[in-house]
Motif scaffolding. Sequence first.
Motif, PDB file in Angstrom:
ATOM      1  N   ARG A  91       0.835  -1.210   0.000  1.00  0.00           N
ATOM      2  CA  ARG A  91       0.000   0.000   0.000  1.00  0.00           C
ATOM      3  C   ARG A  91       0.864   1.253   0.000  1.00  0.00           C
ATOM      4  O   ARG A  91       0.556   2.227  -0.692  1.00  0.00           O
ATOM      5  CB  ARG A  91      -0.936   0.003   1.212  1.00  0.00           C
ATOM      6  N   MET A  92       1.948   1.236   0.775  1.00  0.00           N
ATOM      7  CA  MET A  92       2.826   2.407   0.803  1.00  0.00           C
ATOM      8  C   MET A  92       3.462   2.642  -0.565  1.00  0.00           C
ATOM      9  O   MET A  92       3.575   3.787  -1.020  1.00  0.00           O
ATOM     10  CB  MET A  92       3.894   2.245   1.874  1.00  0.00           C
ATOM     11  N   ARG A  93       3.874   1.566  -1.224  1.00  0.00           N
ATOM     12  CA  ARG A  93       4.465   1.707  -2.569  1.00  0.00           C
ATOM     13  C   ARG A  93       3.437   2.237  -3.562  1.00  0.00           C
ATOM     14  O   ARG A  93       3.755   3.076  -4.411  1.00  0.00           O
ATOM     15  CB  ARG A  93       5.031   0.365  -3.030  1.00  0.00           C
ATOM     16  N   LYS A  94       2.203   1.764  -3.474  1.00  0.00           N
ATOM     17  CA  LYS A  94       1.143   2.264  -4.350  1.00  0.00           C
ATOM     18  C   LYS A  94       0.868   3.738  -4.069  1.00  0.00           C
ATOM     19  O   LYS A  94       0.604   4.514  -4.986  1.00  0.00           O
ATOM     20  CB  LYS A  94      -0.131   1.438  -4.176  1.00  0.00           C
ATOM     21  N   THR A  95       0.944   4.127  -2.810  1.00  0.00           N
ATOM     22  CA  THR A  95       0.749   5.540  -2.456  1.00  0.00           C
ATOM     23  C   THR A  95       1.869   6.389  -3.053  1.00  0.00           C
ATOM     24  O   THR A  95       1.618   7.455  -3.617  1.00  0.00           O
ATOM     25  CB  THR A  95       0.679   5.719  -0.933  1.00  0.00           C
ATOM     26  N   ALA A  96       3.104   5.926  -2.939  1.00  0.00           N
ATOM     27  CA  ALA A  96       4.234   6.663  -3.508  1.00  0.00           C
ATOM     28  C   ALA A  96       4.061   6.814  -5.020  1.00  0.00           C
ATOM     29  O   ALA A  96       4.301   7.894  -5.582  1.00  0.00           O
ATOM     30  CB  ALA A  96       5.550   5.960  -3.182  1.00  0.00           C
ATOM     31  N   ALA A  97       3.638   5.749  -5.692  1.00  0.00           N
ATOM     32  CA  ALA A  97       3.420   5.810  -7.140  1.00  0.00           C
ATOM     33  C   ALA A  97       2.316   6.820  -7.472  1.00  0.00           C
ATOM     34  O   ALA A  97       2.437   7.591  -8.437  1.00  0.00           O
ATOM     35  CB  ALA A  97       3.059   4.420  -7.678  1.00  0.00           C
ATOM     36  N   CYS A  98       1.255   6.827  -6.684  1.00  0.00           N
ATOM     37  CA  CYS A  98       0.160   7.782  -6.890  1.00  0.00           C
ATOM     38  C   CYS A  98       0.661   9.219  -6.732  1.00  0.00           C
ATOM     39  O   CYS A  98       0.334  10.089  -7.533  1.00  0.00           O
ATOM     40  CB  CYS A  98      -0.969   7.493  -5.906  1.00  0.00           C
ATOM     41  N   LEU A  99       1.457   9.450  -5.707  1.00  0.00           N
ATOM     42  CA  LEU A  99       2.005  10.795  -5.492  1.00  0.00           C
ATOM     43  C   LEU A  99       2.834  11.231  -6.696  1.00  0.00           C
ATOM     44  O   LEU A  99       2.700  12.361  -7.181  1.00  0.00           O
ATOM     45  CB  LEU A  99       2.857  10.828  -4.221  1.00  0.00           C
ATOM     46  N   ARG A 100       3.684  10.338  -7.191  1.00  0.00           N
ATOM     47  CA  ARG A 100       4.519  10.679  -8.349  1.00  0.00           C
ATOM     48  C   ARG A 100       3.659  10.973  -9.583  1.00  0.00           C
ATOM     49  O   ARG A 100       3.940  11.917 -10.324  1.00  0.00           O
ATOM     50  CB  ARG A 100       5.515   9.562  -8.634  1.00  0.00           C
ATOM     51  N   ARG A 101       2.621  10.170  -9.805  1.00  0.00           N
ATOM     52  CA  ARG A 101       1.727  10.409 -10.956  1.00  0.00           C
ATOM     53  C   ARG A 101       1.070  11.783 -10.872  1.00  0.00           C
ATOM     54  O   ARG A 101       0.688  12.358 -11.882  1.00  0.00           O
ATOM     55  CB  ARG A 101       0.626   9.347 -11.022  1.00  0.00           C
ATOM     56  N   ASN A 102       0.929  12.277  -9.652  1.00  0.00           N
ATOM     57  CA  ASN A 102       0.255  13.566  -9.443  1.00  0.00           C
ATOM     58  C   ASN A 102       1.232  14.722  -9.226  1.00  0.00           C
ATOM     59  O   ASN A 102       0.850  15.771  -8.722  1.00  0.00           O
ATOM     60  CB  ASN A 102      -0.713  13.450  -8.273  1.00  0.00           C
ATOM     61  N   GLY A 103       2.497  14.524  -9.588  1.00  0.00           N
ATOM     62  CA  GLY A 103       3.458  15.621  -9.590  1.00  0.00           C
ATOM     63  C   GLY A 103       4.196  15.870  -8.294  1.00  0.00           C
ATOM     64  O   GLY A 103       4.758  16.949  -8.101  1.00  0.00           O
ATOM     65  N   ILE A 104       4.227  14.894  -7.390  1.00  0.00           N
ATOM     66  CA  ILE A 104       4.959  15.059  -6.141  1.00  0.00           C
ATOM     67  C   ILE A 104       6.071  14.018  -6.097  1.00  0.00           C
ATOM     68  O   ILE A 104       5.828  12.823  -6.271  1.00  0.00           O
ATOM     69  CB  ILE A 104       4.037  14.882  -4.916  1.00  0.00           C
ATOM     70  N   GLU A 105       7.297  14.471  -5.881  1.00  0.00           N
ATOM     71  CA  GLU A 105       8.410  13.539  -5.749  1.00  0.00           C
ATOM     72  C   GLU A 105       8.165  12.666  -4.529  1.00  0.00           C
ATOM     73  O   GLU A 105       7.838  13.174  -3.451  1.00  0.00           O
ATOM     74  CB  GLU A 105       9.719  14.302  -5.545  1.00  0.00           C
ATOM     75  N   ALA A 106       8.316  11.355  -4.684  1.00  0.00           N
ATOM     76  CA  ALA A 106       8.093  10.437  -3.561  1.00  0.00           C
ATOM     77  C   ALA A 106       8.958   9.197  -3.756  1.00  0.00           C
ATOM     78  O   ALA A 106       8.969   8.607  -4.840  1.00  0.00           O
ATOM     79  CB  ALA A 106       6.622  10.045  -3.485  1.00  0.00           C
ATOM     80  N   SER A 107       9.673   8.825  -2.707  1.00  0.00           N
ATOM     81  CA  SER A 107      10.529   7.640  -2.767  1.00  0.00           C
ATOM     82  C   SER A 107       9.702   6.380  -2.533  1.00  0.00           C
ATOM     83  O   SER A 107       8.653   6.420  -1.894  1.00  0.00           O
ATOM     84  CB  SER A 107      11.618   7.729  -1.701  1.00  0.00           C
ATOM     85  N   ASP A 108      10.196   5.267  -3.056  1.00  0.00           N
ATOM     86  CA  ASP A 108       9.554   3.984  -2.779  1.00  0.00           C
ATOM     87  C   ASP A 108      10.040   3.477  -1.431  1.00  0.00           C
ATOM     88  O   ASP A 108      11.253   3.405  -1.188  1.00  0.00           O
ATOM     89  CB  ASP A 108       9.887   2.962  -3.866  1.00  0.00           C
ATOM     90  N   PRO A 109       9.127   3.110  -0.555  1.00  0.00           N
ATOM     91  CA  PRO A 109       9.528   2.566   0.745  1.00  0.00           C
ATOM     92  C   PRO A 109      10.043   1.132   0.606  1.00  0.00           C
ATOM     93  O   PRO A 109       9.701   0.432  -0.344  1.00  0.00           O
ATOM     94  CB  PRO A 109       8.233   2.607   1.552  1.00  0.00           C
ATOM     95  N   THR A 110      10.864   0.735   1.566  1.00  0.00           N
ATOM     96  CA  THR A 110      11.344  -0.640   1.646  1.00  0.00           C
ATOM     97  C   THR A 110      11.042  -1.147   3.049  1.00  0.00           C
ATOM     98  O   THR A 110      10.667  -0.366   3.936  1.00  0.00           O
ATOM     99  CB  THR A 110      12.865  -0.716   1.399  1.00  0.00           C
ATOM    100  N   ALA A 111      11.240  -2.437   3.272  1.00  0.00           N
ATOM    101  CA  ALA A 111      11.019  -2.981   4.614  1.00  0.00           C
ATOM    102  C   ALA A 111      11.951  -2.320   5.621  1.00  0.00           C
ATOM    103  O   ALA A 111      11.566  -2.051   6.757  1.00  0.00           O
ATOM    104  CB  ALA A 111      11.202  -4.489   4.605  1.00  0.00           C
ATOM    105  N   ALA A 112      13.176  -2.032   5.206  1.00  0.00           N
ATOM    106  CA  ALA A 112      14.146  -1.404   6.102  1.00  0.00           C
ATOM    107  C   ALA A 112      13.868   0.088   6.300  1.00  0.00           C
ATOM    108  O   ALA A 112      14.142   0.641   7.359  1.00  0.00           O
ATOM    109  CB  ALA A 112      15.566  -1.594   5.560  1.00  0.00           C
ATOM    110  N   GLU A 113      13.338   0.743   5.287  1.00  0.00           N
ATOM    111  CA  GLU A 113      13.012   2.177   5.329  1.00  0.00           C
ATOM    112  C   GLU A 113      11.558   2.342   4.881  1.00  0.00           C
ATOM    113  O   GLU A 113      11.287   2.696   3.732  1.00  0.00           O
ATOM    114  CB  GLU A 113      13.940   2.953   4.386  1.00  0.00           C
ATOM    115  N   PRO A 114      10.582   2.089   5.785  1.00  0.00           N
ATOM    116  CA  PRO A 114       9.184   2.070   5.358  1.00  0.00           C
ATOM    117  C   PRO A 114       8.542   3.427   5.098  1.00  0.00           C
ATOM    118  O   PRO A 114       7.457   3.489   4.552  1.00  0.00           O
ATOM    119  CB  PRO A 114       8.474   1.342   6.500  1.00  0.00           C
ATOM    120  N   GLY A 115       9.176   4.516   5.435  1.00  0.00           N
ATOM    121  CA  GLY A 115       8.573   5.819   5.192  1.00  0.00           C
ATOM    122  C   GLY A 115       8.675   6.218   3.739  1.00  0.00           C
ATOM    123  O   GLY A 115       9.487   5.700   2.984  1.00  0.00           O
ATOM    124  N   ILE A 116       7.840   7.142   3.330  1.00  0.00           N
ATOM    125  CA  ILE A 116       7.891   7.699   1.979  1.00  0.00           C
ATOM    126  C   ILE A 116       8.477   9.094   2.102  1.00  0.00           C
ATOM    127  O   ILE A 116       7.886   9.964   2.739  1.00  0.00           O
ATOM    128  CB  ILE A 116       6.489   7.769   1.340  1.00  0.00           C
TER     129      ILE A 116
END
Length: 140
Positions: A91-116
């Motif tokens: 869900r966090m990765r899908k949120t990051a992808a949505c943010l990017r599609r809408n013009g906001i830079e967003a990193s993909d979270p990982t298990a080790a770094e779960p924040g966006i």
Amino acid sequence: MRRLVIALAFLVAGCGAIPGLGADGEQHDQLVKYAQCLRGQGVNATDPPPGENSFNLDARGLPRDKVEAALKTCKQYAPKQEPPSAEDLDRMRKTAACLRRNGIEASDPTAAEPGIKVGRPKDGKNVDAIMAACRKEVGE
């Protein structure tokens, strides 16, 4: 189901919920100390409401280095989190992808770094409206 949290991540332009440790007294008190420490460093962070395990952080308009320094200074009060489940991470990765599609830079979270980590939006973009739309799309 755990609540999707995009929080600590809003280092430059964002705002969001900071995850907590639970709603018991000692853990709630730790979150209050964390929010107070961040405010003392010039970052807008609200105290968690009684019985709640999250609070809002708004770093819009602050330089990235100032926010990173505040997070480092206040690390001793930061909530300890369990690693996200595979479902939460998806869900966090899908949120990051949505943010990017809408013009906001967003990193993909990982298990080790779960924040966006969220950068500054393109001119004219409303971060709050985009976040709300992405939360609705992803099904937070």
